[in-house]
Design an enzyme around this catalytic site. Structure first.
Site, PDB file in Angstrom:
ATOM      1  CB  SER A 212      -0.836  -0.068   1.348  1.00 40.47           C
ATOM      2  OG  SER A 212      -1.940   0.742   1.091  1.00 40.47           O
ATOM      3  CG  ASP A 337      -5.397  -4.189  -3.476  1.00 40.87           C
ATOM      4  OD1 ASP A 337      -5.143  -4.142  -2.324  1.00 40.87           O
ATOM      5  OD2 ASP A 337      -4.188  -4.311  -4.404  1.00 40.87           O
ATOM      6  CG  HIS A 456      -5.871  -2.408   0.551  1.00 42.85           C
ATOM      7  ND1 HIS A 456      -4.756  -2.312  -0.515  1.00 42.85           N
ATOM      8  CD2 HIS A 456      -5.453  -1.262   1.342  1.00 42.85           C
ATOM      9  CE1 HIS A 456      -3.870  -1.514  -0.430  1.00 42.85           C
ATOM     10  NE2 HIS A 456      -4.046  -0.987   0.798  1.00 42.85           N
TER      11      HIS A 456
END
Length: 556
Positions: A212, A337, A456
Site C-alpha cells: 500500500s 484491492d 486490500h
C-alpha cells in the site's frame, strides 16, 4: 534403558543450548547492541533485535540526521513506539516523535550466518497510520519477520518512518519541502547498507519491499537518485508512485488548511509558525475526512503523501525510471484491492438486502474521470458496463463497483509502473502478479459478500507466514499460499529471479516484458494455467490511453 535415553536427550539439549548459534553483542556505527536469541528447532536459532536507532530524534520538518551513538551495550529487546500518528478512529493520537528505529531478524543454522540476503520492509497505512511491528494480537505482531527469515533463510528488517502532517506536510517550496517520511526510509536503507554485514547480511544484496503506502514508498525509493547502490531489488504490493493518492499535486493548499486549523498564518510566516506548533495539534490537523460518497471518494481524501520537491523526487515519477534501470522490480495487486475503499464510498455493495444503484456507479466514475467531463464519464460507463447485458444482476453491479475501485486506485497504476520499469531497464528484471486467494470472511461475516476475492491488505498475513505461526486459525490451503509467497519473495531477494533460490515454487513465473505483459496469478490452487497475459487489458487501455486522449475540461 529409558534412563540412559533420557540422559542422552538431556545432554543433547544441553550441548545444543550452550553451543546455540548467536551473534551475541554486535558492533554498529552507533555502538554495541545485543538482541534476543530464540530457539526455532534442532540446530536452528534466530537473533531478534528490536528497537535499534537508525537516526537521531528528528527535528520538526527536517531531514533525519545520524544518531550520535551510545555508551555501553544497547539492549535491543523491546519494540519502540510508533511515530506520532492518529488513532484508528481519528479522535486522538498515539506514538512519539522519537520513533526512528528498526528491527532485525537473523536466522542461524549450526553456525552463525554470514552473507545472507537482506529484506527491508516498509509498512503501509495511507501515510497516516502504521508501525514497523504492525498490528498486534496476543503478542503476535503482523510484521514479525520470524517466519520469512526462518523459512527463506534471509535477514528481515522492519523500520519506522514519520507519518501524517509531521512526515508529509509541504508548502511546495524550500521553507517546508516535505517528503520527511521518505527521507526517514532512505536513512534506514542507508543504515542497513552500512551496518548489516555485522549482523551476517550481505550489504550488496538488499531487497526493499512494502505494501500500500509502503509499496508506493518502495517505488519512490527506486526512483530517487539518492539510493544509488544501496539496494538491488524492490517489491511493491498494492501501491506505487502512479497511484492517484501517491503524489500531492497542490501541497500548498493542504498546508494552508492545516495552518488555519492550528491558528498559524498562511503568509510567509506559516512555515516558522508550524515548526513551533505542538506536534499533537499538528497531527490532529491532518485528520482524514471520513464519511465519503461516490461524489467525494475516500481516495481523494488521502491528502498527505509525496511531493515533487526537486530533491528526493527531482521530477515527475515517469521521468525518473532511469534511476531504477539496474533494480529488479516485482509488483502486483490483489484482485479486489479496491473493495475496502469502494465499500466506504458505496456501502450498499456489502449488503445482501440493499441494491447498488446504477446511478451510484455513474457518480463514482464521474468523480474518477472529472477532468474529462461528461465525455469521460460516459466513456467510462460504457467500458465498465459492456458485459452487463440488458438486465444485470445485483451481484454484477456490486462487483463492477469493486472492479472500478481496484483498477483506478491500484491495478492500472501498477501496470503502468511495471511497463515503464521494463521499458527503461538495463539489467533490472520485471515481474508482475495478481493475488487472488479469496478473503477468509467472504460470505461468513460482514462486510464481506460471498463473492469476495482478495481485499486490500489480505496478502500480508500470507506474506508474513501467519498460517504457520497460528495454524489453528487457518486451513491447510492457507499454509500452501503462504509457503508459495514466502518462496517466491525470498528467492527473488536472493537471486533476482522468484523461481531460483533455496525454496521450490509451484509454477515457473515468467518475466514481464513490454510486449508479453505476462503475470502470475497467486492463490492456493495455482498451477501452470495461472500464468496469464495482459492483465485486464481493456480497462488498462481505457485509463492509460482512451481517457487521457479525451479533451480536458477541468484542470487542478
Amino acid at each position: 534403558m529409558m534412563a540412559k535415553l533420557g540422559i542422552l536427550v538431556a545432554v543433547t539439549v544441553f550441548l545444543e543450548t550452550v553451543s546455540a548459534a548467536s551473534l551475541g553483542v554486535v558492533y554498529t556505527e552507533g555502538g554495541m547492541v545485543e538482541g534476543e536469541n530464540i530457539r526455532l528447532g534442532f540446530r536452528r536459532h534466530m537473533d531478534v533485535f528490536r528497537g535499534i536507532p537508525f537516526a537521531d530524534i528528528p527535528g520538526r520538518f527536517e531531514k533525519p540526521k545520524r544518531h550520535p551513538g551510545w555508551d555501553g551495550v544497547l539492549k535491543a529487546t523491546e519494540y519502540r513506539k510508533r511515530c506520532l500518528q492518529l488513532n484508528l478512529i481519528m479522535t486522538d493520537t498515539r506514538g512519539s516523535e522519537d520513533c526512528l528505529y528498526l528491527n532485525i531478524w537473523v536466522p542461524h543454522g549450526r553456525s552463525v550466518s554470514t552473507n545472507l540476503p537482506v529484506m527491508v520492509w516498509i509498512y503501509g497505512g495511507g501515510y497516516l497510520l502504521g508501525g514497523s511491528m504492525g498490528a498486534n494480537f496476543l503478542d503476535n505482531y503482523l510484521y514479525s519477520g520470524q517466519e520469512v527469515a526462518d523459512r527463506g533463510n534471509v535477514i528481515v528488517v522492519t523500520l519506522g518512518y514519520r507519518l501524517g502532517t509531521l512526515g508529509f506536510l509541504s508548502t511546495g517550496d524550500a521553507s517546508l519541502p516535505g517528503n520527511y517520511g521518505l527521507w526517514d526510509q532512505q536513512a534506514a536503507i542507508a543504515w542497513v547498507h552500512r551496518n548489516i554485514r555485522s549482523f551476517g547480511g550481505d550489504p550488496d544484496n538488499t531487497t526493499i519491499f512494502g505494501e500500500s503506502a509502503g509499496g508506493a514508498s518502495v517505488s519512490f525509493q527506486t526512483l530517487t537518485p539518492h539510493n544509488k547502490g544501496l539496494f538491488k531489488r524492490a517489491i511493491s504490493q498494492s501501491g506505487n508512485a502512479f497511484c492517484p493518492w501517491a503524489v500531492i499535486k497542490n501541497p500548498r493548499k493542504i498546508a494552508e488548511e492545516v495552518a488555519l486549523k492550528v491558528n498559524c498564518p498562511t503568509d510567509d510566516r506559516m512555515a516558522a509558525c508550524l515548526k513551533m506548533t505542538d506536534p499533537v495539534l499538528l497531527t490532529m490537523a491532518g485528520t482524514l475526512k471520513l464519511g465519503s460518497s461516490p461524489d467525494a471518494p475516500i481516495v481523494d481524501n488521502l491528502i498527505l503523501s509525496a511531493v515533487i520537491d526537486g530533491d528526493f523526487l527531482p521530477d515527475e515519477p515517469y521521468n525518473l525510471f532511469h534511476n531504477a534501470a539496474e533494480i529488479d522490480y516485482l509488483a502486483g495487486v490483489n484482485d479486489m484491492d479496491g473493495h475496502f475503499f469502494s465499500a466506504l464510498d458505496i456501502p450498499s455493495i456489502n449488503s445482501q438486502l440493499v441494491d447498488t444503484s446504477i446511478d451510484d456507479v455513474k457518480r463514482l466514475l464521474a468523480t474518477y474521470t472529472k477532468e474529462k467531463g461528461k465525455a469521460g464519464s460516459d466513456e467510462a460507463f460504457s467500458t465498465y458496463t459492456s458485459t452487463w447485458g440488458t438486465n444485470p444482476s445485483r451481484e454484477i453491479i456490486k462487483k463492477t463497483v469493486v472492479e472500478i475501485g481496484t483498477d483506478y486506485i491500484f491495478l492500472v497504476p501498477t501496470q503502468t509502473a511495471l511497463y515503464l520499469h521494463a521499458a527503461n531497464a538495463t539489467t533490472g528484471r520485471t515481474y508482475s502478479y495478481l493475488f487472488s486467494e479469496p478473503n477468509r470472511m467472504g460470505g461468513i461475516a460482514l462486510p464481506y459478500p460471498s463473492w469476495m476475492g482478495a481485499d486490500h491488505a489480505d496478502d500480508l498475513q500470507y506474506m508474513f507466514g501467519k498460517p504457520f505461526t497460528t495454524p489453528l486459525a487457518y486451513w491447510p490451503r492457507h499454509r500452501d499460499v503462504s509457503g508459495y509467497m514466502i518462496a517466491y519473495w525470498t528467492n527473488f531477494a536472493r537471486t533476482g529471479d522468484p523461481n531460483k533460490g533455496e525454496l521450490r515454487v509451484p509454477v515457473t513465473w515468467p518475466r514481464f516484458t513490454t510486449t508479453g505483459h505476462q503475470y502470475l496469478e497467486i492463490n492456493s490452487k495455482m498451477n501452470k494455467s495461472y500464468i496469464r497475459q495482459k492483465m485486464r487489458v481493456r480497462y488498462v487501455h481505457f485509463w492509460t490511453n482512451a481517457l487521457p486522449n479525451l479533451p480536458t475540461v477541468i484542470s487542478d
